[in-house]
Design a protein around this motif. Structure first.
Motif, PDB file in Angstrom:
ATOM      1  N   LYS A   9      18.306  51.843  50.989  1.00  0.00           N
ATOM      2  CA  LYS A   9      17.663  52.977  50.332  1.00  0.00           C
ATOM      3  C   LYS A   9      16.149  52.870  50.443  1.00  0.00           C
ATOM      4  CE  LYS A   9      17.278  56.584  47.585  1.00  0.00           C
ATOM      5  NZ  LYS A   9      17.782  57.918  47.961  1.00  0.00           N
ATOM      6  N   ARG A  45      22.500  53.006  40.723  1.00  0.00           N
ATOM      7  CA  ARG A  45      22.389  54.465  40.705  1.00  0.00           C
ATOM      8  C   ARG A  45      23.132  55.081  41.884  1.00  0.00           C
ATOM      9  NH1 ARG A  45      16.158  55.862  38.930  1.00  0.00           N
ATOM     10  NH2 ARG A  45      16.631  56.081  36.722  1.00  0.00           N
ATOM     11  N   ALA A  48      26.815  54.954  41.090  1.00  0.00           N
ATOM     12  CA  ALA A  48      27.191  55.897  40.036  1.00  0.00           C
ATOM     13  C   ALA A  48      27.063  57.353  40.473  1.00  0.00           C
ATOM     14  CB  ALA A  48      26.332  55.654  38.797  1.00  0.00           C
ATOM     15  N   GLY A  49      26.473  57.571  41.644  1.00  0.00           N
ATOM     16  CA  GLY A  49      26.381  58.933  42.155  1.00  0.00           C
ATOM     17  C   GLY A  49      25.098  59.650  41.774  1.00  0.00           C
ATOM     18  N   PHE A  50      24.157  58.944  41.172  1.00  0.00           N
ATOM     19  CA  PHE A  50      22.898  59.587  40.783  1.00  0.00           C
ATOM     20  C   PHE A  50      21.985  59.749  41.993  1.00  0.00           C
ATOM     21  CE2 PHE A  50      18.554  59.282  38.829  1.00  0.00           C
ATOM     22  CZ  PHE A  50      18.593  60.489  38.164  1.00  0.00           C
ATOM     23  N   LEU A  51      22.029  58.751  42.888  1.00  0.00           N
ATOM     24  CA  LEU A  51      21.221  58.806  44.106  1.00  0.00           C
ATOM     25  C   LEU A  51      22.128  58.717  45.318  1.00  0.00           C
ATOM     26  CD1 LEU A  51      18.334  56.300  43.281  1.00  0.00           C
ATOM     27  CD2 LEU A  51      18.189  58.782  43.319  1.00  0.00           C
ATOM     28  N   LEU A  52      21.616  59.166  46.444  1.00  0.00           N
ATOM     29  CA  LEU A  52      22.340  59.007  47.691  1.00  0.00           C
ATOM     30  C   LEU A  52      21.616  57.967  48.539  1.00  0.00           C
ATOM     31  CD1 LEU A  52      22.969  62.771  48.264  1.00  0.00           C
ATOM     32  CD2 LEU A  52      24.759  61.058  48.030  1.00  0.00           C
ATOM     33  N   PRO A  53      22.382  57.129  49.268  1.00  0.00           N
ATOM     34  CA  PRO A  53      21.732  56.090  50.072  1.00  0.00           C
ATOM     35  C   PRO A  53      21.071  56.682  51.316  1.00  0.00           C
ATOM     36  CG  PRO A  53      24.092  56.070  50.441  1.00  0.00           C
ATOM     37  CD  PRO A  53      23.845  57.101  49.384  1.00  0.00           C
ATOM     38  N   LEU A  70      32.504  63.359  43.468  1.00  0.00           N
ATOM     39  CA  LEU A  70      33.021  63.788  42.162  1.00  0.00           C
ATOM     40  C   LEU A  70      34.144  62.874  41.698  1.00  0.00           C
ATOM     41  CD1 LEU A  70      33.089  67.694  42.361  1.00  0.00           C
ATOM     42  CD2 LEU A  70      31.473  66.244  41.156  1.00  0.00           C
ATOM     43  N   ARG A  73      32.666  59.657  40.453  1.00  0.00           N
ATOM     44  CA  ARG A  73      32.055  59.810  39.137  1.00  0.00           C
ATOM     45  C   ARG A  73      33.114  59.901  38.041  1.00  0.00           C
ATOM     46  NH1 ARG A  73      28.041  64.697  40.157  1.00  0.00           N
ATOM     47  NH2 ARG A  73      28.065  64.517  42.414  1.00  0.00           N
ATOM     48  N   ARG A  74      34.292  60.420  38.399  1.00  0.00           N
ATOM     49  CA  ARG A  74      35.372  60.508  37.423  1.00  0.00           C
ATOM     50  C   ARG A  74      35.884  59.113  37.035  1.00  0.00           C
ATOM     51  NH1 ARG A  74      37.936  65.111  40.000  1.00  0.00           N
ATOM     52  NH2 ARG A  74      36.487  66.510  38.974  1.00  0.00           N
ATOM     53  N   TYR A  78      29.128  54.743  33.312  1.00  0.00           N
ATOM     54  CA  TYR A  78      27.806  54.285  33.734  1.00  0.00           C
ATOM     55  C   TYR A  78      26.846  54.287  32.550  1.00  0.00           C
ATOM     56  CZ  TYR A  78      23.281  54.549  36.176  1.00  0.00           C
ATOM     57  OH  TYR A  78      21.998  54.341  36.599  1.00  0.00           O
ATOM     58  N   PRO A  80      23.006  53.844  32.142  1.00  0.00           N
ATOM     59  CA  PRO A  80      21.729  53.661  32.828  1.00  0.00           C
ATOM     60  C   PRO A  80      20.793  52.786  31.999  1.00  0.00           C
ATOM     61  CG  PRO A  80      22.272  55.984  32.585  1.00  0.00           C
ATOM     62  CD  PRO A  80      23.195  55.225  31.705  1.00  0.00           C
ATOM     63  N   ALA A  82      17.689  53.426  31.044  1.00  0.00           N
ATOM     64  CA  ALA A  82      17.203  54.259  29.946  1.00  0.00           C
ATOM     65  C   ALA A  82      18.421  55.011  29.421  1.00  0.00           C
ATOM     66  CB  ALA A  82      16.150  55.238  30.451  1.00  0.00           C
ATOM     67  N   PRO A  84      20.850  57.484  28.257  1.00  0.00           N
ATOM     68  CA  PRO A  84      20.672  58.943  28.284  1.00  0.00           C
ATOM     69  C   PRO A  84      21.214  59.613  27.028  1.00  0.00           C
ATOM     70  CG  PRO A  84      22.550  58.344  29.641  1.00  0.00           C
ATOM     71  CD  PRO A  84      22.018  57.073  29.044  1.00  0.00           C
TER      72      PRO A  84
ATOM     73  N   MET B  77      13.628  62.559  29.620  1.00  0.00           N
ATOM     74  CA  MET B  77      14.350  61.721  28.669  1.00  0.00           C
ATOM     75  C   MET B  77      15.409  60.850  29.349  1.00  0.00           C
ATOM     76  SD  MET B  77      12.777  62.581  26.023  1.00  0.00           S
ATOM     77  CE  MET B  77      13.696  61.679  24.775  1.00  0.00           C
ATOM     78  N   GLY B  78      15.628  61.063  30.630  1.00  0.00           N
ATOM     79  CA  GLY B  78      16.622  60.263  31.344  1.00  0.00           C
ATOM     80  C   GLY B  78      18.037  60.795  31.197  1.00  0.00           C
ATOM     81  N   THR B  79      18.205  61.891  30.443  1.00  0.00           N
ATOM     82  CA  THR B  79      19.553  62.417  30.258  1.00  0.00           C
ATOM     83  C   THR B  79      20.077  63.116  31.512  1.00  0.00           C
ATOM     84  OG1 THR B  79      18.461  64.252  29.163  1.00  0.00           O
ATOM     85  CG2 THR B  79      19.584  62.677  27.766  1.00  0.00           C
ATOM     86  N   GLU B  81      20.347  61.696  34.136  1.00  0.00           N
ATOM     87  CA  GLU B  81      21.196  60.673  34.732  1.00  0.00           C
ATOM     88  C   GLU B  81      22.637  60.799  34.220  1.00  0.00           C
ATOM     89  OE1 GLU B  81      18.816  57.206  34.881  1.00  0.00           O
ATOM     90  OE2 GLU B  81      20.268  56.088  36.069  1.00  0.00           O
ATOM     91  N   LEU B  84      23.991  64.075  36.034  1.00  0.00           N
ATOM     92  CA  LEU B  84      24.188  63.947  37.482  1.00  0.00           C
ATOM     93  C   LEU B  84      25.206  62.874  37.843  1.00  0.00           C
ATOM     94  CD1 LEU B  84      20.661  64.489  39.081  1.00  0.00           C
ATOM     95  CD2 LEU B  84      22.463  66.114  38.614  1.00  0.00           C
ATOM     96  N   THR B  85      25.586  62.018  36.889  1.00  0.00           N
ATOM     97  CA  THR B  85      26.627  61.034  37.194  1.00  0.00           C
ATOM     98  C   THR B  85      27.958  61.438  36.568  1.00  0.00           C
ATOM     99  OG1 THR B  85      25.974  59.684  35.297  1.00  0.00           O
ATOM    100  CG2 THR B  85      25.029  59.094  37.421  1.00  0.00           C
ATOM    101  N   PRO B  87      31.244  64.015  36.502  1.00  0.00           N
ATOM    102  CA  PRO B  87      31.922  64.754  37.585  1.00  0.00           C
ATOM    103  C   PRO B  87      31.709  66.256  37.475  1.00  0.00           C
ATOM    104  CG  PRO B  87      33.525  63.913  36.004  1.00  0.00           C
ATOM    105  CD  PRO B  87      32.194  63.399  35.576  1.00  0.00           C
ATOM    106  N   ARG B 234      18.315  63.658  44.468  1.00  0.00           N
ATOM    107  CA  ARG B 234      19.227  62.541  44.746  1.00  0.00           C
ATOM    108  C   ARG B 234      18.825  61.786  46.018  1.00  0.00           C
ATOM    109  NH1 ARG B 234      24.230  63.109  41.897  1.00  0.00           N
ATOM    110  NH2 ARG B 234      24.622  65.228  41.260  1.00  0.00           N
TER     111      ARG B 234
END
Lengths: 309, 236
Positions: A9, A45, A48-53, A70, A73-74, A78, A80, A82, A84, B77-79, B81, B84-85, B87, B234
């Motif tokens: 990444k 991340r 967990a699907g938050f970022l793409l490589p 999807l 993620r199901r 996760y 994080p 911080a 959320p 606020m980081g929410t 995340e 986006l994670t 489904p 992303r």
């Protein structure tokens, strides 16, 4: 359960994760150990699907993170770094929202909220606004959110950072219990934490995997190099010299009135040090064994690798 | 669809739980009320033109204020995340945010129904322009919210989001004024894309299909851009 292949990444031009690969089997608790900015959070991340490589690939619970995001993620819970949280929601309404997002039906949501609230010891606070909770409680709400849909895989990013020692102990206990039912990947930069919770450790630094082994193997590999910190008053120039003569001590360095003794073998030379202190007539202020810092381990591991080659 | 509803409901509820929506609706009602009461159209034509004219411009401003937090705050606020994670597709997320804010717009417009009700009580207003006017206001408001959501998706700073949204909206709105200084052909072309170009028709009671399609297209375009901007985050 988790399979990572040549994951890379870039953030712009900065390389955050450099071609890493690893596997995690079902039911394992694996620690992801590394200093800040080592690439732990980025890797998690991506899983967990938050970022793409940028390149490379990974599978979580047999689903591909690129083509079946999807599904991945199901099956993932996760937490994080911080946490959320919405400060204007109560714990109950927040967990309700998180569960809805994960596709649970109404009846199951009600039952699961009761369960996770009990698991995370939040019973008394379930109708309190999240904004009014302390850091430790917020962390636990974060964990509750991550497990509400009973995911097969749990990814916890620095779950014990910034909370007080009692809460840390509670959180570790909680993670160990969760490990009975979930596959867990957790990140930390606290060495002792890994040995308490995890069965296996992946050490990462500057985006690369430095070492990957079971806790036992790793500690024996880096073990034997115990460090002792000694503080004596009325020191003389001869202290270092005398200390060096003690059997089992390989190196002595001075930091002000403190001396750092590095022991060469696995044995414990503290008794001999005491004897020496008494014989020389110094006054002992403190004598303690020092845990190896992450930096020391990296130094040790990287120099070891170089000398192996 | 389910996910969109979940997010829309959550968003609508959090509007009702924060003072922002009440302040915006309150100011909107006071200002449009003043314009409605003092406009000569109200008494001479028994029309709500006084309200529609001022309302259309105020909507641009208030849409950028109402939407500024929708994504910028989540990012800060980081929410984001969490969202986006989960489904949930990026499009469902954006659409949910849009529908939630549309809910507040509807509340705001419904509360102004007492202007035409007053006219009905004390006079005999033509209901055609009133209905068309409300449709125009709703379409314009929807398009403004979409622009606001797009602006909010770009940044984690709510002030920046409002300013960007307001900038885009007022540029699109007043683009028509520029048209009169341009050669006729080019002017017509510019007018075609102006947010204000079709609105007078609605006020007069004309529901022009081109106008409806224009507002819906602007809405769709900016929602699409917002989805792309989310996807883009992303990769970065």
């Amino acid at each position: 359960m988790i399979k990572v292949e040549n994951l890379t990444k870039y953030y712009g031009k900065r390389l955050a994760v450099d071609n890493i690969s690893f596997n995690i089997d079902k039911g394992e608790i694996v620690g992801f150990l590394g200093p800040n900015a080592a690439g732990k959070t980025t890797t998690m991340r991506i899983l967990a699907g938050f970022l793409l490589p940028t390149s490379g690939n990974a599978w979580v619970a047999d689903y591909n993170i690129l083509s079946q995001s999807l599904q991945v993620r199901r099956h993932i819970g996760y937490l994080p770094e911080a946490v959320p949280l919405y400060s204007d929601m109560t714990i109950r309404s927040y967990l309700n929202f998180a569960a809805q997002l994960r596709g649970l039906d109404k009846k199951r949501i009600r039952a699961r909220i009761e369960e996770v609230v009990e698991i995370c010891h939040l019973e008394e606070y379930v109708d309190v606004l999240i904004g009014k909770l302390s850091r430790g409680f917020r962390q636990r709400v974060g964990v509750a959110q991550a497990i509400i849909h009973e995911p097969e895989v749990l990814i916890l990013d620095e779950p014990t950072i910034g909370i007080d020692p009692i809460q840390v102990a509670m959180t570790r206990q909680l993670i160990r219990e969760l490990g009975k039912e979930h596959t867990i990947l957790l990140s930390t930069h606290v060495l002792s934490e890994v040995s308490i919770i995890c069965q296996r450790v992946i050490i990462i630094n500057e985006g690369k995997i430095v070492a990957e082994d079971s806790i036992e193997n790793l500690s024996s590999m880096i073990g034997g190099s115990r460090r002792i910190r000694l503080e004596v008053s009325n020191p003389s120039a001869k202290v270092v010299e005398r200390l060096c003569q003690i059997e089992g001590i390989s190196r002595v360095s001075q930091e002000g009135s403190q001396y750092i003794l590095e022991c060469s073998t696995g044995e414990d030379p503290r008794e001999k040090i005491m004897e020496s202190v008494v014989q020389n007539g110094w006054t002992l202020l403190s004598l303690e064994s020092v845990e190896m810092s992450l930096e020391d381990i990296f130094l040790k591991l990287t120099t070891k690798k170089e000398s192996d080659q | 669809m389910r996910n969109t509803t979940i997010i829309a409901l959550k968003e609508f509820k959090s509007y009702l739980a924060s003072p922002m929506a009440y302040i915006v609706i309150g100011i909107f009602l006071v200002l449009t009320g003043v314009f409605f009461a003092t406009s000569p159209d109200t008494l001479i034509e028994t029309s709500i033109k006084g309200f529609l004219g001022s309302g259309s411009i105020l909507l641009l401003l208030f849409a950028s204020v109402l939407t500024m937090r929708l994504l910028a705050e989540e990012r800060k606020m980081g929410t984001l995340e969490l969202l986006l994670t989960a489904p949930v597709r990026d499009s469902e997320l954006i659409l949910g945010k849009f529908v939630g804010s549309l809910g507040i717009l509807i509340v705001m417009l419904v509360l102004t129904f007492y202007y035409p009700i007053l006219l009905r009580l004390f006079g005999d207003p033509d209901m055609g322009p009133i209905t068309a006017g409300y449709l125009g206001l709703f379409l314009l408001g929807g398009a403004s919210l979409a622009v606001g959501i797009f602006a909010s998706s770009l940044t984690s700073n709510q002030i920046v989001a409002t300013v960007v949204a307001g900038g885009i909206l007022f540029a699109l709105y007043f683009m028509g004024m520029l048209a009169s200084f341009l050669p006729e052909a080019l002017g017509k072309f510019v007018n075609f894309f102006s947010l204000s170009y079709y609105f007078p028709d609605f006020m007069r009671g004309i529901i022009d299909t081109r106008g409806v399609i224009y507002y819906l297209s602007i809405t769709a375009l900016f929602l699409f851009l917002a989805i792309r901007s989310l996807e883009n985050s992303r990769w970065s």
